[in-house]
Design a protein around this motif. Structure first.
Motif, PDB file in Angstrom:
ATOM      1  N   GLN A 233      58.020 -26.195 -31.854  1.00 51.05           N
ATOM      2  CA  GLN A 233      57.239 -26.209 -32.644  1.00 51.05           C
ATOM      3  C   GLN A 233      57.057 -28.031 -33.626  1.00 51.05           C
ATOM      4  O   GLN A 233      58.508 -28.142 -34.406  1.00 51.05           O
ATOM      5  CB  GLN A 233      57.832 -25.363 -33.808  1.00 51.05           C
ATOM      6  CG  GLN A 233      57.313 -23.738 -33.305  1.00 51.05           C
ATOM      7  CD  GLN A 233      58.214 -23.283 -32.686  1.00 51.05           C
ATOM      8  OE1 GLN A 233      59.530 -23.456 -32.513  1.00 51.05           O
ATOM      9  NE2 GLN A 233      57.818 -22.815 -31.082  1.00 51.05           N
ATOM     10  N   VAL A 234      56.195 -29.076 -33.965  1.00 51.29           N
ATOM     11  CA  VAL A 234      56.585 -29.876 -34.750  1.00 51.29           C
ATOM     12  C   VAL A 234      55.552 -29.497 -36.127  1.00 51.29           C
ATOM     13  O   VAL A 234      54.891 -29.965 -35.583  1.00 51.29           O
ATOM     14  CB  VAL A 234      56.228 -30.682 -33.960  1.00 51.29           C
ATOM     15  CG1 VAL A 234      56.438 -32.224 -34.689  1.00 51.29           C
ATOM     16  CG2 VAL A 234      56.983 -30.510 -32.290  1.00 51.29           C
ATOM     17  N   PRO A 235      56.155 -29.865 -37.337  1.00 50.19           N
ATOM     18  CA  PRO A 235      55.518 -29.921 -38.128  1.00 50.19           C
ATOM     19  C   PRO A 235      54.261 -30.424 -37.858  1.00 50.19           C
ATOM     20  O   PRO A 235      54.408 -31.939 -37.865  1.00 50.19           O
ATOM     21  CB  PRO A 235      56.297 -30.020 -39.435  1.00 50.19           C
ATOM     22  CG  PRO A 235      57.855 -30.086 -39.020  1.00 50.19           C
ATOM     23  CD  PRO A 235      57.115 -30.411 -37.204  1.00 50.19           C
ATOM     24  N   GLY A 236      53.047 -30.408 -38.314  1.00 52.73           N
ATOM     25  CA  GLY A 236      52.156 -31.491 -39.093  1.00 52.73           C
ATOM     26  C   GLY A 236      51.395 -31.663 -37.319  1.00 52.73           C
ATOM     27  O   GLY A 236      49.863 -32.492 -37.643  1.00 52.73           O
ATOM     28  N   ARG A 237      51.773 -31.017 -36.365  1.00 52.76           N
ATOM     29  CA  ARG A 237      51.259 -30.985 -35.016  1.00 52.76           C
ATOM     30  C   ARG A 237      51.289 -29.862 -34.259  1.00 52.76           C
ATOM     31  O   ARG A 237      51.791 -28.966 -34.833  1.00 52.76           O
ATOM     32  CB  ARG A 237      52.006 -32.502 -33.983  1.00 52.76           C
ATOM     33  CG  ARG A 237      52.118 -32.962 -34.865  1.00 52.76           C
ATOM     34  CD  ARG A 237      52.065 -34.616 -34.060  1.00 52.76           C
ATOM     35  NE  ARG A 237      53.029 -34.733 -32.667  1.00 52.76           N
ATOM     36  CZ  ARG A 237      53.438 -35.515 -31.653  1.00 52.76           C
ATOM     37  NH1 ARG A 237      54.383 -35.643 -32.404  1.00 52.76           N
ATOM     38  NH2 ARG A 237      53.163 -35.236 -30.721  1.00 52.76           N
TER      39      ARG A 237
ATOM     40  N   ASP B 249      61.000 -37.616 -26.478  1.00 53.90           N
ATOM     41  CA  ASP B 249      60.261 -38.183 -26.645  1.00 53.90           C
ATOM     42  C   ASP B 249      59.704 -37.936 -28.213  1.00 53.90           C
ATOM     43  O   ASP B 249      58.547 -38.574 -28.727  1.00 53.90           O
ATOM     44  CB  ASP B 249      58.790 -37.584 -26.146  1.00 53.90           C
ATOM     45  CG  ASP B 249      58.178 -37.916 -24.729  1.00 53.90           C
ATOM     46  OD1 ASP B 249      59.194 -38.942 -24.372  1.00 53.90           O
ATOM     47  OD2 ASP B 249      58.320 -37.452 -23.832  1.00 53.90           O
ATOM     48  N   LEU B 250      60.168 -37.200 -29.130  1.00 54.90           N
ATOM     49  CA  LEU B 250      60.406 -36.292 -30.292  1.00 54.90           C
ATOM     50  C   LEU B 250      61.037 -37.110 -31.294  1.00 54.90           C
ATOM     51  O   LEU B 250      61.349 -36.413 -32.460  1.00 54.90           O
ATOM     52  CB  LEU B 250      59.767 -35.323 -31.057  1.00 54.90           C
ATOM     53  CG  LEU B 250      58.434 -34.722 -30.379  1.00 54.90           C
ATOM     54  CD1 LEU B 250      58.428 -32.915 -29.973  1.00 54.90           C
ATOM     55  CD2 LEU B 250      57.137 -34.835 -30.693  1.00 54.90           C
ATOM     56  N   GLU B 251      62.261 -37.639 -30.584  1.00 56.62           N
ATOM     57  CA  GLU B 251      63.192 -38.435 -31.235  1.00 56.62           C
ATOM     58  C   GLU B 251      63.485 -38.444 -32.868  1.00 56.62           C
ATOM     59  O   GLU B 251      64.573 -37.758 -33.671  1.00 56.62           O
ATOM     60  CB  GLU B 251      64.162 -39.453 -30.615  1.00 56.62           C
ATOM     61  CG  GLU B 251      65.517 -39.743 -30.597  1.00 56.62           C
ATOM     62  CD  GLU B 251      65.453 -40.742 -30.138  1.00 56.62           C
ATOM     63  OE1 GLU B 251      67.350 -41.579 -30.028  1.00 56.62           O
ATOM     64  OE2 GLU B 251      65.716 -40.951 -28.962  1.00 56.62           O
ATOM     65  N   ASP B 252      62.345 -38.903 -33.294  1.00 56.17           N
ATOM     66  CA  ASP B 252      62.243 -39.588 -34.467  1.00 56.17           C
ATOM     67  C   ASP B 252      62.104 -38.406 -35.731  1.00 56.17           C
ATOM     68  O   ASP B 252      61.476 -38.490 -36.688  1.00 56.17           O
ATOM     69  CB  ASP B 252      61.020 -41.024 -34.544  1.00 56.17           C
ATOM     70  CG  ASP B 252      61.986 -41.728 -34.209  1.00 56.17           C
ATOM     71  OD1 ASP B 252      63.442 -41.968 -34.161  1.00 56.17           O
ATOM     72  OD2 ASP B 252      61.344 -42.644 -33.519  1.00 56.17           O
ATOM     73  N   ALA B 253      61.072 -37.690 -35.380  1.00 54.16           N
ATOM     74  CA  ALA B 253      60.349 -36.407 -35.840  1.00 54.16           C
ATOM     75  C   ALA B 253      60.981 -35.386 -36.582  1.00 54.16           C
ATOM     76  O   ALA B 253      62.694 -35.312 -35.808  1.00 54.16           O
ATOM     77  CB  ALA B 253      59.228 -35.414 -34.237  1.00 54.16           C
ATOM     78  N   LYS B 254      60.826 -34.675 -37.820  1.00 50.95           N
ATOM     79  CA  LYS B 254      61.391 -34.274 -38.087  1.00 50.95           C
ATOM     80  C   LYS B 254      61.550 -32.694 -38.167  1.00 50.95           C
ATOM     81  O   LYS B 254      59.991 -32.919 -38.064  1.00 50.95           O
ATOM     82  CB  LYS B 254      61.729 -34.795 -39.585  1.00 50.95           C
ATOM     83  CG  LYS B 254      62.301 -36.199 -39.950  1.00 50.95           C
ATOM     84  CD  LYS B 254      63.197 -36.383 -39.609  1.00 50.95           C
ATOM     85  CE  LYS B 254      63.938 -37.753 -40.509  1.00 50.95           C
ATOM     86  NZ  LYS B 254      64.990 -38.011 -40.016  1.00 50.95           N
ATOM     87  N   GLY B 255      62.182 -31.556 -39.009  1.00 51.21           N
ATOM     88  CA  GLY B 255      62.010 -30.310 -38.659  1.00 51.21           C
ATOM     89  C   GLY B 255      61.215 -29.848 -37.361  1.00 51.21           C
ATOM     90  O   GLY B 255      60.944 -28.862 -37.640  1.00 51.21           O
ATOM     91  N   VAL B 256      61.818 -30.217 -36.047  1.00 52.70           N
ATOM     92  CA  VAL B 256      60.834 -29.843 -35.043  1.00 52.70           C
ATOM     93  C   VAL B 256      62.115 -29.160 -34.490  1.00 52.70           C
ATOM     94  O   VAL B 256      63.045 -28.788 -34.536  1.00 52.70           O
ATOM     95  CB  VAL B 256      61.966 -30.718 -33.602  1.00 52.70           C
ATOM     96  CG1 VAL B 256      61.183 -30.236 -32.170  1.00 52.70           C
ATOM     97  CG2 VAL B 256      60.510 -31.525 -33.789  1.00 52.70           C
TER      98      VAL B 256
END
Length: 64
Positions: free
Chosen positions: A10-14, A31-38
């Motif tokens: 789960q990725v917030p906003g996606r 690939d989602l290294e910079d995403a927050k709240g994963v």
């Protein structure tokens, strides 16, 4: 009905990302290294908020 994935990221906003193996989860997290709240859920066991270490342990077990 399409087969259900074992893991859900789960990725917030996606949209959620479905993965069949722990190795796929690790690749997706890289690939989602910079995403927050994963967060990662194991849909097979119901375990939620899996840590990266727990996912790596599952990946190692899958390789045996």
């Amino acid at each position: 009905m399409p087969p259900k994935n074992r893991f859900s990221i789960q990725v917030p906003g996606r949209s959620n990302i479905g993965c069949d193996t722990a190795d796929e989860v690790i690749d997706a997290l890289n690939d989602l290294e910079d995403a927050k709240g994963v967060t990662v859920t194991d849909l097979q066991t119901g375990m939620k908020d899996l840590s990266r270490e727990a996912i790596e342990e599952l990946a190692n077990a899958e390789r045996l």
